[in-house]
Design a protein around this motif. Structure first.
Motif, PDB file in Angstrom:
ATOM      1  N   PRO A 144      -7.303  -7.170 -46.382  1.00 49.37           N
ATOM      2  CA  PRO A 144      -7.859  -8.285 -45.613  1.00 49.37           C
ATOM      3  C   PRO A 144      -8.916  -9.040 -46.406  1.00 49.37           C
ATOM      4  N   TRP A 145      -9.462 -10.094 -45.794  1.00 43.44           N
ATOM      5  CA  TRP A 145     -10.459 -10.916 -46.474  1.00 43.44           C
ATOM      6  C   TRP A 145     -11.885 -10.533 -46.116  1.00 43.44           C
ATOM      7  N   LEU A 149     -12.873  -5.911 -51.001  1.00 43.93           N
ATOM      8  CA  LEU A 149     -12.898  -4.869 -52.021  1.00 43.93           C
ATOM      9  C   LEU A 149     -12.721  -3.493 -51.381  1.00 43.93           C
ATOM     10  N   GLN A 150     -13.576  -3.183 -50.412  1.00 45.14           N
ATOM     11  CA  GLN A 150     -13.529  -1.865 -49.777  1.00 45.14           C
ATOM     12  C   GLN A 150     -12.167  -1.576 -49.151  1.00 45.14           C
ATOM     13  N   LEU A 151     -11.642  -2.543 -48.391  1.00 41.27           N
ATOM     14  CA  LEU A 151     -10.416  -2.286 -47.640  1.00 41.27           C
ATOM     15  C   LEU A 151      -9.160  -2.473 -48.487  1.00 41.27           C
ATOM     16  N   MET A 152      -9.339  -2.830 -49.739  1.00 42.35           N
ATOM     17  CA  MET A 152      -8.238  -2.804 -50.702  1.00 42.35           C
ATOM     18  C   MET A 152      -8.239  -1.482 -51.482  1.00 42.35           C
ATOM     19  N   THR A 218      -4.202  -3.855 -43.384  1.00 42.40           N
ATOM     20  CA  THR A 218      -5.454  -4.041 -42.651  1.00 42.40           C
ATOM     21  C   THR A 218      -5.591  -5.520 -42.342  1.00 42.40           C
ATOM     22  N   GLY A 219      -5.800  -5.837 -41.065  1.00 44.88           N
ATOM     23  CA  GLY A 219      -5.934  -7.240 -40.688  1.00 44.88           C
ATOM     24  C   GLY A 219      -5.814  -7.416 -39.191  1.00 44.88           C
ATOM     25  N   GLY A 220      -5.283  -8.557 -38.783  1.00 48.82           N
ATOM     26  CA  GLY A 220      -5.197  -8.888 -37.370  1.00 48.82           C
ATOM     27  C   GLY A 220      -3.926  -8.408 -36.724  1.00 48.82           C
ATOM     28  N   LEU A 240      -1.321   0.704 -39.711  1.00 47.28           N
ATOM     29  CA  LEU A 240      -1.843  -0.600 -39.317  1.00 47.28           C
ATOM     30  C   LEU A 240      -3.279  -0.425 -38.856  1.00 47.28           C
ATOM     31  N   GLU A 241      -4.200  -0.991 -39.610  1.00 48.65           N
ATOM     32  CA  GLU A 241      -5.613  -0.979 -39.230  1.00 48.65           C
ATOM     33  C   GLU A 241      -5.941  -2.373 -38.725  1.00 48.65           C
ATOM     34  N   LEU A 242      -5.993  -2.538 -37.417  1.00 50.89           N
ATOM     35  CA  LEU A 242      -6.085  -3.867 -36.830  1.00 50.89           C
ATOM     36  C   LEU A 242      -7.502  -4.153 -36.341  1.00 50.89           C
TER      37      LEU A 242
END
Length: 487
Positions: A144-145, A149-152, A218-220, A240-242
């Motif tokens: 996600p944006w 960095l962390q969530l990548m 990770t996102g919406g 899926l981390e929403l």
């Protein structure tokens, strides 16, 4: 393996004037044929078992750690370009979070990789059984944006520890961080096993058409559904981390610490945090004193002009900025409410008298706006939460053990946290993930290792003595009695 083909179409840059002045290279969309080639090559690497040995996994984790050490300032600069993050916040919420995951994985890797013996029923003796973790294969990580960095990299740590190869797709809405990852990761990680593919929605579409052994997104929720549908075509498992509207129930709003923690959890990263308190349910007479304490907390953190604070970030792009500004029409602003279209900044804002059916309360806010709703009782707060989709986290501000226990028993959420929003994601030993609409699957620490592993059962039984003769057909009356006793 950073890929920057010269014949690809550029993705439109962010609309922020401040970002455009930096003249960053544009994120480029990949050539579909090249994407397919990269993914196919990754499957070939899986067949060689390159990433399986413990030594290889440990070396790649160490290399990732070296990258963060050697290029910390580069990532801090990129995060400032993308989101206006201060150096301290970037280090604390992005770089150090990944370092903690790496350290935890390095410490426990050998233990996680060990097979676990399983007891055998007496009727099946002599035999042995165990569970052995096996790499899944090729993992796709779509980042996600908001924490680019962390969530990548945190999912990448899990993929490396589990012995997988991985294709990484950073968010095009955080172009500086995406480009930094594309340039730096290939300098430290084995390019045969890990690839970074740049691009926008078109790139993601092509990637999702390929076969992977696991997809981590990770996102919406909207894009999460697209990912899940695409994965179903290949019967590919997904994590899926929403997100969702994470509630905070406040029993007593007079405590300064409660307001400080709420303000810190909500307004870090300008509210663009998936586990941030999305709204407050103030029980009884808690709302008025809470408003006063929040005003003090916000001023204490960011000064009297928060939009000029170096510790306060901006909204990622104009579309999200406009969406958030439109929410200000759906209630009464009691703190903040100011915004600057040129810098895409919105003041830390607290609202009351909000319509529960307005867009402000129907959609995840994902920005620095905190609605406070009054409820008569703790039970009313629980009923309100349970009438809505399951959130990623639910917070209770109370020191009462009975209420804490009741909250955990009655509320279904990805995490239950008392008196300290957001902090649970910083504990490597705790699983992080959603439930229902807020996501599926969890990771961090061992949970990430197991999520990206096949926990394969293995059983062995000697054939020297055939102890199973008692259960072979034909089934006589005597055999039936023996089977009853055995099983």
């Amino acid at each position: 393996m950073g890929i920057f083909p010269s014949n690809s179409e550029p993705v439109a840059p962010l609309e922020s004037a401040a970002l455009n002045e930096l003249e960053l290279p544009r994120v480029v969309a990949e050539d579909p044929a090249k994407i397919i080639e990269i993914v196919d090559a990754m499957h070939d690497v899986v067949a060689t078992r390159l990433a399986h040995p413990r030594r290889f996994r440990a070396s790649q984790l160490k290399a990732l750690e070296r990258m963060l050490d050697a290029h910390q300032q580069d990532f801090i600069d990129a995060l400032a370009d993308d989101l206006g993050k201060s150096a301290v916040e970037a280090k604390l919420t992005e770089i150090d979070m990944v370092r903690a995951e790496i350290d935890h994985a390095q410490l426990h890797l050998s233990e996680w990789m060990e097979s676990k013996a399983v007891k055998i029923p007496l009727a099946l003796h002599p035999a042995a059984a165990k569970i052995e973790p096996q790499p899944l294969g090729v993992v796709l990580v779509i980042g996600p944006w908001n924490y680019p960095l962390q969530l990548m990299l945190a999912p990448l740590v899990a993929a490396i520890a589990a012995g997988n190869v991985a294709v990484l797709k950073p968010s095009e809405l955080a172009p500086a961080t995406s480009i930094a990852l594309g340039k730096l990761l290939p300098q430290f990680l084995d390019q045969r096993a890990y690839a970074v593919i740049q691009g926008g929605a078109g790139t993601s579409k092509v990637l999702l058409e390929q076969h992977f052994d696991h997809i981590f997104y990770t996102g919406g929720e909207k894009v999460g559904r697209i990912v899940a549908r695409a994965a179903a075509e290949h019967l590919t498992p997904v994590t899926l981390e929403l997100g969702g509207k994470s509630p905070a129930v406040v029993m007593d709003g007079s405590h300064a610490a409660v307001a400080r923690r709420l303000a810190y959890g909500k307004f870090m990263n300008a509210g663009q945090t998936c586990v941030a308190p999305d709204y407050v349910l103030a029980v009884g007479n808690a709302a008025e004193p809470l408003e006063k304490q929040l005003a003090k907390a916000i001023t204490g953190f960011y000064g009297k002009s928060p939009m000029h604070s170096r510790d306060y970030g901006r909204i990622v792009n104009r579309a999200h900025f406009n969406r958030l500004v439109s929410y200000l029409e759906h209630g009464e602003v009691v703190i903040g409410g100011g915004y600057d279209e040129a810098t895409l900044k919105i003041e830390p804002t607290v609202m009351i008298n909000v319509d529960p059916d307005s867009p402000l309360m129907q959609e995840e806010i994902f920005g620095p706006i905190l609605p406070i709703l009054k409820v008569d009782s703790f039970d009313a707060a629980v009923r309100f939460i349970n009438s809505r989709p399951n959130p990623l986290a639910a917070y209770l501000f109370s020191e009462n053990p009975r209420l804490q226990s009741s909250f955990g028993d009655q509320v279904r959420a990805g995490a239950i946290v008392h008196n300290a929003p957001n902090l649970h994601v910083a504990v490597p030993g705790l699983p992080f993930g959603g439930v229902g609409a807020s996501g599926m699957g969890s990771y961090h620490g061992r949970h990430g290792f197991e999520r990206l592993s096949q926990m394969r059962p293995v059983m062995a039984k000697t054939a020297v003595v055939d102890t199973l003769k008692a259960i072979y057909p034909p089934y006589t009356w005597a055999k039936s009695k023996i089977i009853d006793k055995l099983l």
